[in-house]
Design an enzyme around this catalytic site. Structure first.
Site, PDB file in Angstrom:
ATOM      1  N   LYS A   1     -20.446  43.436 -28.872  1.00  0.00           N
ATOM      2  CA  LYS A   1     -20.936  44.756 -28.488  1.00  0.00           C
ATOM      3  C   LYS A   1     -21.688  44.623 -27.160  1.00  0.00           C
ATOM      4  O   LYS A   1     -22.291  43.581 -26.894  1.00  0.00           O
ATOM      5  CB  LYS A   1     -21.867  45.252 -29.607  1.00  0.00           C
ATOM      6  CG  LYS A   1     -22.342  46.694 -29.523  1.00  0.00           C
ATOM      7  CD  LYS A   1     -23.151  47.062 -30.775  1.00  0.00           C
ATOM      8  CE  LYS A   1     -23.717  48.459 -30.738  1.00  0.00           C
ATOM      9  NZ  LYS A   1     -24.434  48.822 -31.979  1.00  0.00           N
TER      10      LYS A   1
ATOM     11  N   SER B   1     -25.040  51.242 -37.973  1.00  0.00           N
ATOM     12  CA  SER B   1     -24.157  51.120 -36.813  1.00  0.00           C
ATOM     13  C   SER B   1     -23.074  50.058 -36.911  1.00  0.00           C
ATOM     14  O   SER B   1     -22.196  50.009 -36.056  1.00  0.00           O
ATOM     15  CB  SER B   1     -24.974  50.881 -35.548  1.00  0.00           C
ATOM     16  OG  SER B   1     -25.573  52.073 -35.133  1.00  0.00           O
TER      17      SER B   1
ATOM     18  N   SER C   1     -23.071  53.273 -34.052  1.00  0.00           N
ATOM     19  CA  SER C   1     -22.919  53.110 -32.623  1.00  0.00           C
ATOM     20  C   SER C   1     -21.941  52.002 -32.225  1.00  0.00           C
ATOM     21  O   SER C   1     -21.481  51.979 -31.092  1.00  0.00           O
ATOM     22  CB  SER C   1     -24.272  52.812 -31.988  1.00  0.00           C
ATOM     23  OG  SER C   1     -24.768  51.559 -32.436  1.00  0.00           O
TER      24      SER C   1
END
Lengths: 97, 483
Positions: free
Chosen positions: B77, B176, B152
Site C-alpha cells: 500500500k 481498511s 482504504s
C-alpha cells in the site's frame, strides 16, 4: 451534547488549514450532524470505568540511552526530501516576514 | 483455474520448475495487461524487482537454501515506505515524498526473499472506505468495474483479487484491510494490535493502525504474516507473541471449536444476501463439529461512534506534521501562519480535511472530556466485554461488511453512510482484537465476506477457523470475470 455548536472558521484556524468555499459550506452542515451521531456515546454509563489510553497491556518500554549512528545514505535522503536546504542544513522560513 | 498461490510460486522457484526472473517478468506483464481496467497500481518497480529476482536465481544456482518467500511478488500500500520510491499515502501533500528508508515490513519481506513489485492505491491518508478519495486515481472492483473495491486499502485488495499478485500488504485502522477484502472476494486480515511493527507506515490513528496481509488463501495470508510479525525496536508498541506458521493450518477443523455469534453483528438495514450467506456459513460450521453459541456484546453498537471520535482525534494530531515546512509543497512568500494554512488547505483532500476538523474540534478546550475521554471510557468498557466473551468462546463470527460492493460515487457525498461501511470491522480496532475476512458467498456476481474475530494474540485461532472454513468451501477459488 444535543445542541452541537461548531464554528467552522474557528476550528479551521486552530487546525492551521484553509478551506475552500465549498468545503466551508458543506462542513457547516455535515460536521454538526457527525458530532450529533458520535454523541450517542453519552448513553453509556461509564462512571465506573477507568478510561485506558492503551489497548494492549504493556509496561513502559525502555531502551538504553545510547547514541546510534544514522546511515549516511538515509541522512542524505532525508535532507534531500526536505522542501528547502542550504549546505546540508534544513532551511525554514523566518517567523516574522 | 485458480490463481497461483504464493506457496505454489515459492515451491516452483525452489524446485527449479520456474525461475524468479520468469515469475517477476510474468507478473509485470500481467499488471501491465490487467491494471489498465482496474487501477490498483500507482507504480511498479520493474528494474529493482528484476534485480531482486536475479539474486534469488543466483542463490538457487549456488545451491544456497532459499528463504520463505523467495521469488514471490508482493505489492504494498502507498503508505508503507520503500526506500527510494514515492510514498504518498495517496495524499496531495505527500505527492512528491520519497521514502528515505524501508519500513520494517518491507525489510522483513526483502530478507524473506520476497520481491517488492510496486505500490498500490488507497484513500487519501487512508481516510475513506472506497479508495475514491485517493489523490491519484480511482480503483475499480475487479468483479464489476463500475463498483468500488472498498477501502482504504482498495489498491492492494484489487491487485490480489484480479490475480496480478498473490500477496499484498494493507493497513487496517477501522477495517481498511478486511472491508476491501470482503468487497473484492479475497482473504484479508488485521492482526492483534502490536503484532506487526508500524515503523515506516505513515501514521493515521496510532492506537488503531495495524498492518495486515491480503491473499487468496488463508495459508498464504498466514505465510505473509509469519514473515512480517514480531517485535521491532523501532516500534515500541510491537511485541513478540503467539508465532503461527502456515504448516500449522494443515487439517484445521471446527471440531470442538466454540464459535460465538453476537446478535449485534446482525442489524436492521444490512443486505439480506449478506446475512443469508453468513448464516449458511455458520450452519456449515455447526455441521462440521463447531459448537455455535448465541452471544451478546451489547456495547458493540457504540464502537462506530467511539471510532469516529478516536480516529479523527488521533489522525488530526498525526497529520499536524504536514505543514509544508517539513514535507510537501511550501507556500513561499507568506507569513508563517498563512503558509501553514495554504500548504495544508491545498495539500489535503476534502475527506482528510473533514476529519482534521472533527479531530481538532474534539480535542479543543472544553470538549476533550465530553468526547475524547468519554470515547476512551466506552472503549475500555467494550474491551472488558470482549475479554469476558473470549473466556466463553474461541472465536466470534459475523459479516465483514453490511453490504457488497456499491457503485462508484454512491456514498461519496454522504460521510455518515460511508462511515457505516465499517460498522462490523471497527470494533476489532477499537479493542485491538485480531480479525480476518474470508469469502463466503456471492450476491449478483459480487463477493460476500465472513469475519472471524479472536481474543488478543489469539491470531492463530482465527486463522485456524478461517482455514477450516476454506477447506469446506470453494468461494476463495472463484475469480472475477471483470464485467
Amino acid at each position: 451534547m444535543s445542541n452541537i455548536e461548531f464554528d467552522v472558521d474557528k476550528v479551521a484556524a486552530l487546525a492551521r488549514m484553509d478551506l475552500t468555499d465549498k468545503e466551508r459550506e458543506e462542513f457547516s452542515k455535515q460536521l454538526p450532524s457527525i458530532m450529533a451521531y458520535v454523541s450517542k456515546l453519552s448513553e453509556v454509563d461509564t462512571s465506573n470505568v477507568d478510561p485506558k489510553a492503551y489497548i494492549i497491556e504493556q509496561e513502559n518500554v525502555f531502551r538504553a540511552d545510547e547514541v546510534t549512528d544514522c546511515d549516511p545514505d538515509v541522512r542524505k535522503s532525508i535532507i534531500t526530501a526536505f522542501p528547502n536546504q542550504k549546505g546540508g542544513a534544513l532551511e525554514v522560513p523566518g517567523i516574522f516576514l | 483455474m485458480a490463481y497461483k498461490t504464493a506457496i505454489e510460486i515459492r515451491d516452483a522457484v525452489a524446485s527449479g520448475e520456474a525461475t524468479a526472473v520468469e515469475v517477476v517478468t510474468e507478473t509485470l506483464a500481467r499488471i501491465k495487461d490487467r491494471d489498465e481496467k482496474i487501477g490498483a497500481f500507482l507504480e511498479t518497480f520493474d528494474e529493482e524487482a528484476l534485480e531482486a529476482a536475479k539474486r534469488i536465481d543466483e542463490m538457487k544456482a549456488a545451491g544456497e537454501s532459499l528463504p520463505r518467500l523467495a521469488g514471490v511478488p508482493v505489492a504494498v500500500k502507498d503508505n508503507m515506505l520503500v526506500k527510494g520510491h514515492i510514498a504518498s499515502a495517496c495524499s496531495g501533500i505527500l505527492a512528491e515524498h520519497v521514502a528515505a528508508y524501508d519500513a520494517t515490513v518491507v525489510t522483513r519481506l526483502r530478507e524473506a526473499g520476497a520481491v517488492i513489485i510496486g505500490r498500490t492505491n488507497m484513500d487519501d491518508a487512508a481516510m475513506g472506505s472506497s479508495t475514491e478519495t485517493s489523490y491519484w486515481q480511482k480503483t475499480k472492483n475487479p468483479w464489476d468495474v463500475t463498483r468500488v473495491p472498498g477501502g482504504s486499502s482498495g489498491g492492494p485488495a484489487a491487485a490480489v483479487a484480479s490475480g496480478m499478485v498473490p500477496l499484498s500488504l494493507g493497513s487496517d485502522t477501522g477495517g481498511s484491510v478486511r472491508q476491501p477484502a470482503s468487497l473484492c472476494g479475497v482473504v484479508g486480515m488485521k492482526p492483534t494490535y502490536g503484532k506487526v511493527s508500524r515503523y515506516g507506515l505513515i501514521a493515521m490513528a496510532s492506537s488503531l493502525d495495524q498492518i495486515g496481509p491480503f491473499a487468496t488463501t488463508v495459508e498464504d495470508a498466514t505465510l505473509l504474516l509469519e514473515v512480517i510479525e514480531g517485535a521491532d525496536p523501532m516500534d515500541a508498541t510491537s511485541v513478540d507473541a503467539d508465532v503461527m506458521t502456515h504448516e500449522g493450518l494443515v487439517g484445521a477443523s471446527f471440531e470442538g471449536l466454540r464459535v460465538g455469534v453476537p446478535k449485534e453483528y446482525f442489524i436492521d438495514g444490512m443486505d439480506p444476501a449478506v446475512e443469508k450467506a453468513v448464516r449458511e456459513a455458520i450452519d456449515l460450521m455447526k455441521e462440521n463439529g463447531a459448537e455455535i453459541v448465541d452471544i451478546s456484546i451489547p456495547l458493540t453498537e457504540y464502537a462506530l461512534p467511539a471510532y469516529y471520535i478516536i480516529q479523527p482525534a488521533e489522525a488530526s494530531s498525526n497529520v499536524a506534521r504536514y505543514d509544508g515546512i517539513r514535507y510537501g509543497k511550501r507556500a513561499e512568500g507568506l507569513p508563517l501562519l498563512d503558509s501553514y494554512r495554504k500548504a495544508r488547505g491545498e495539500g489535503f483532500g476534502t475527506e482528510v480535511k473533514r476529519r482534521i476538523m472533527l479531530g481538532t474540534y474534539i480535542l479543543s478546550a472544553g470538549y476533550y472530556d465530553a468526547f475524547y475521554k468519554k470515547s476512551l471510557a466506552v472503549r475500555s468498557a467494550l474491551m472488558d466485554e470482549m475479554k469476558s466473551t473470549f473466556k466463553d468462546v474461541d472465536v466470534i463470527v459475523g459479516p465483514t461488511s453490511p453490504s457488497v460492493a456499491w457503485p462508484l460515487g454512491e456514498k461519496f457525498d454522504d460521510p455518515i453512510a460511508m462511515y457505516l461501511a465499517d460498522i462490523f470491522t471497527c470494533p476489532a480496532n477499537i479493542t485491538g482484537n485480531p480479525g480476518i475476512s474470508v469469502p463466503c458467498g456471492m450476491s449478483d456476481g459480487l463477493p460476500i465476506g465472513l469475519q472471524f474475530i479472536g481474543g488478543h494474540f489469539k491470531d492463530a485461532k482465527i486463522l485456524q477457523a478461517a482455514a477450516a472454513y476454506q477447506s469446506l468451501t470453494d468461494w476463495h477459488t472463484k475469480e472475477p470475470g471483470t464485467k
